[in-house]
Design an enzyme around this catalytic site. Structure first.
Site, PDB file in Angstrom:
ATOM      1  N   ASP A   1       0.861  -1.167   0.049  1.00 20.60           N
ATOM      2  CA  ASP A   1      -0.007  -0.074  -0.186  1.00 20.60           C
ATOM      3  C   ASP A   1       0.877   1.201  -0.062  1.00 20.60           C
ATOM      4  O   ASP A   1       0.658   2.307   0.577  1.00 20.60           O
ATOM      5  CB  ASP A   1      -0.966  -0.039   1.180  1.00 20.60           C
ATOM      6  CG  ASP A   1      -2.060   0.936   1.167  1.00 20.60           C
ATOM      7  OD1 ASP A   1      -2.327   1.632  -0.116  1.00 20.60           O
ATOM      8  OD2 ASP A   1      -2.599   1.244   2.374  1.00 20.60           O
TER       9      ASP A   1
ATOM     10  N   GLY B   1      -1.569   5.390   3.347  1.00 20.76           N
ATOM     11  CA  GLY B   1      -0.887   4.506   2.630  1.00 20.76           C
ATOM     12  C   GLY B   1       0.409   4.255   3.554  1.00 20.76           C
ATOM     13  O   GLY B   1       0.383   4.441   4.696  1.00 20.76           O
TER      14      GLY B   1
END
Length: 385
Positions: free
Chosen positions: A272, A308
């Site tokens: 991510d 993220g």
């Protein structure tokens, strides 16, 4: 056709580390065995190191200064080279929820890069993270751009991508999403995420085709003994579970629990990652969001909302071993076979087997990345840096 024999090390094939040799002919694995014929072959001595399938990241938004939502061909080529330095040979370009026009532009850029790839990790397709997500667990998603389920919008994106949208994250409790899952079954791998679904709705989405959970435990309704919610549904089912093993998104004990509940064959290590991966602390972007990175922790500027990560898969594989104490053979499938199976790529990659693509990474016994080979070509070598 170039023919290369890898010898003198341990080969991770079929879920085991074995002392054998591997012949690569062109871009494919041609033979595996002892004392392979040398005629016409370049012989590479692994010097006691490990030959593994290349890593696959199915959920990444960028790294090395590149934000996938805004990247052009040159930037995607830069990102591809960076990923190769982290042992990655294949990735899905994750496009964060954005306007329709901006999403179309990002799709165009990724497809153009796939048509004209650079020397580095292969882009295997597109992951759409949204826009069919819930407001409560929007995370870094722009709230004004979230939408109800719309199969026709997905098909517009898929048509623009020429079928290259491989994976999509949805929240099944959002209006229209369950019907959308029915309509799109078989057209894309679906994941549940950014969701406040109750247990029954989450289970129904799995019945209608959801087969993965996006960044498990993060930005979703969590388990309660009276309300099992999304987490209860995904833990008891056969869906794959993504895991961000950076020690921030998941406590090491949570990683161990997830592996115990799901089994090592159902957990997929992801990053991510956003554009700050591989770079110092500072100010960055994730889609339309300004992000501040402090001590490697990425958060939307001025908030405590994670945006993220700065993780790489090279770091993740070491963390998995450190968190669990597991042998290398148990850790490596989380970055190789499992993601390949999730997105329907296992027939081509994710294992070292005759006929599969020669997407390989050379690791030290300590799991440092020494070299990366994509489609039979070396795209990274540590001793050349």
């Amino acid at each position: 056709m170039r023919r290369t024999i890898f010898t003198g090390g341990a080969v991770f094939a079929g879920g085991e580390l074995v002392n054998t040799e591997v012949l690569v002919a062109g871009d494919r694995i041609a033979a595996i065995g002892d004392a392979l014929p040398r005629e016409g072959c370049e012989v590479l001595d692994l010097r006691g190191n490990i030959l593994s399938p290349g890593f696959i990241d199915v959920h990444t938004h960028g790294g090395d200064g590149v934000d996938i939502n805004a990247a052009d061909h040159a930037q995607l080529a830069k990102l591809s080279r960076f990923f190769a330095s982290q042992g990655v040979t294949g990735f899905l370009a994750s496009i964060l929820t954005d306007t329709v026009d901006a999403t179309m532009t990002a799709i165009d850029s990724v497809c153009e890069f796939m048509d004209n790839p650079a020397l580095g990790a292969k882009c295997l397709g597109i992951h759409l993270e949204g826009p069919f997500l819930c407001m409560k667990y929007k995370g870094a998603m722009p709230p004004e751009l979230l939408r109800s389920g719309d199969a026709q919008l997905f098909r517009r994106y898929q048509a623009r991508a020429q079928g290259r949208v491989r994976y999509m994250t949805v929240a099944p409790e959002v209006e229209g999403v369950l019907d959308m899952l029915d309509e799109l079954r078989g057209e894309c791998v679906m994941a549940i995420g950014h969701s406040d679904a109750d247990y029954e709705t989450a289970r129904e989405s799995i019945r209608r085709g959801v087969c993965s959970c996006t960044h498990t435990f993060n930005v979703m309704s969590l388990f309660h003994q009276h309300r099992p919610a999304v987490m209860g549904a995904v833990l008891e089912s056969d869906v794959y579970c993504e895991a961000i093993c950076d020690g921030r998104h998941l406590h090491p004990g949570t990683v161990r629990m997830l592996l115990k509940c799901k089994g090592w064959d159902k957990v997929v290590a992801i990053t991510d990652s956003m554009q700050a991966a591989g770079l110092p602390d500072g100010e960055y972007m994730l889609g339309i969001n300004p992000v501040t990175v402090t001590d490697g922790d990425a958060k939307i500027s001025g908030t405590d909302i994670r945006a993220g990560s700065t993780l790489t898969l090279a770091q993740a594989v070491k963390n998995i071993r450190r968190f669990t104490g597991a042998e290398i053979e148990r850790a490596l499938p989380l970055l190789t076979a499992n993601p390949a199976k999730l997105i329907g790529e296992y027939h081509r990659r994710g294992d070292i087997a005759v006929g599969k693509d020669a997407d390989l990474v050379v690791l030290s016994p300590e799991l440092d990345i020494l070299a990366t080979c994509s489609a039979g070509k070396f795209v990274y070598a540590a001793d050349k840096e």
